[in-house]
Design a protein around this motif. Sequence first.
Motif, PDB file in Angstrom:
ATOM      1  N   GLU A  43       5.507   6.197 -22.011  1.00  0.00           N
ATOM      2  CA  GLU A  43       5.285   5.706 -20.361  1.00  0.00           C
ATOM      3  C   GLU A  43       5.278   6.833 -19.505  1.00  0.00           C
ATOM      4  OE1 GLU A  43       8.026   3.383 -17.619  1.00  0.00           O
ATOM      5  OE2 GLU A  43       7.843   2.334 -19.340  1.00  0.00           O
ATOM      6  N   VAL A  44       4.155   7.068 -18.681  1.00  0.00           N
ATOM      7  CA  VAL A  44       4.144   7.827 -17.772  1.00  0.00           C
ATOM      8  C   VAL A  44       4.870   7.383 -16.616  1.00  0.00           C
ATOM      9  CG1 VAL A  44       2.313   8.984 -16.483  1.00  0.00           C
ATOM     10  CG2 VAL A  44       1.701   8.470 -18.639  1.00  0.00           C
ATOM     11  N   PRO A  45       5.684   8.341 -15.955  1.00  0.00           N
ATOM     12  CA  PRO A  45       6.624   8.129 -15.127  1.00  0.00           C
ATOM     13  C   PRO A  45       5.970   7.435 -13.667  1.00  0.00           C
ATOM     14  CG  PRO A  45       7.175  10.140 -15.694  1.00  0.00           C
ATOM     15  CD  PRO A  45       5.949   9.849 -16.511  1.00  0.00           C
ATOM     16  N   ASP A  46       4.794   8.247 -13.246  1.00  0.00           N
ATOM     17  CA  ASP A  46       4.092   7.729 -12.235  1.00  0.00           C
ATOM     18  C   ASP A  46       3.324   6.229 -12.489  1.00  0.00           C
ATOM     19  OD1 ASP A  46       4.962   9.802 -10.510  1.00  0.00           O
ATOM     20  OD2 ASP A  46       3.092  10.944 -11.153  1.00  0.00           O
ATOM     21  N   GLY A  47       3.794   5.192 -11.883  1.00  0.00           N
ATOM     22  CA  GLY A  47       3.215   3.999 -12.119  1.00  0.00           C
ATOM     23  C   GLY A  47       3.850   3.345 -13.342  1.00  0.00           C
ATOM     24  N   GLY A  48       4.443   3.952 -14.314  1.00  0.00           N
ATOM     25  CA  GLY A  48       5.012   3.274 -15.477  1.00  0.00           C
ATOM     26  C   GLY A  48       4.038   2.890 -16.430  1.00  0.00           C
ATOM     27  N   GLU A  49       2.570   3.130 -16.292  1.00  0.00           N
ATOM     28  CA  GLU A  49       2.012   2.848 -17.400  1.00  0.00           C
ATOM     29  C   GLU A  49       2.049   3.666 -18.746  1.00  0.00           C
ATOM     30  OE1 GLU A  49      -2.507   3.199 -16.289  1.00  0.00           O
ATOM     31  OE2 GLU A  49      -1.638   2.626 -14.291  1.00  0.00           O
ATOM     32  N   SER A 103       6.451  16.423 -16.650  1.00  0.00           N
ATOM     33  CA  SER A 103       6.020  14.990 -16.131  1.00  0.00           C
ATOM     34  C   SER A 103       7.078  14.228 -15.650  1.00  0.00           C
ATOM     35  CB  SER A 103       5.346  14.367 -17.244  1.00  0.00           C
ATOM     36  OG  SER A 103       6.254  14.175 -18.380  1.00  0.00           O
ATOM     37  N   GLY A 104       8.262  14.388 -16.096  1.00  0.00           N
ATOM     38  CA  GLY A 104       9.654  13.556 -15.773  1.00  0.00           C
ATOM     39  C   GLY A 104       9.727  12.338 -16.660  1.00  0.00           C
TER      40      GLY A 104
END
Length: 138
Positions: A43-49, A103-104
């Motif tokens: 999961e990518v932190p920005d947007g949760g995709e 990326s976090g």
Amino acid sequence: MARVSRWSRRSGATPTGFIATLAAMVATALAAALAQAVGVDFEVPDGGETIPLSGFAVVTGLFSVVGIVIAVALLRWSARPAKQFVWTAVSLTAISLLPPLLSGADTATTTALPGAATLHSGCSAAGQSAHGGHLALK
């Protein structure tokens, strides 16, 4: 050692590079699937995709083709293509490890993404080596 013309080295690098690209795409997608199976969510932190498995294969294929272009260019314009290719590949691999770390994302994702990048680089390098060392010939 037998001398090989620059043209035969360049033309021989391309088919092997594309075979290595396919192998790297499959290996990276399988590694990502295995990571998902053990709980990595990508999961990518920005947007949760979530990064899809096909995304791993596509990005691996794209950057492998960039590697083929670099290899062919070095065969054409470098006096020492093997050394230049190794330096270039190691540098670009090191740079590719930074975004996941910055990326976090959670720890599992942050660990799995650099692993996928390293697997891709290893498959591509193995493909070029299996090519018979065309980058090493002078």
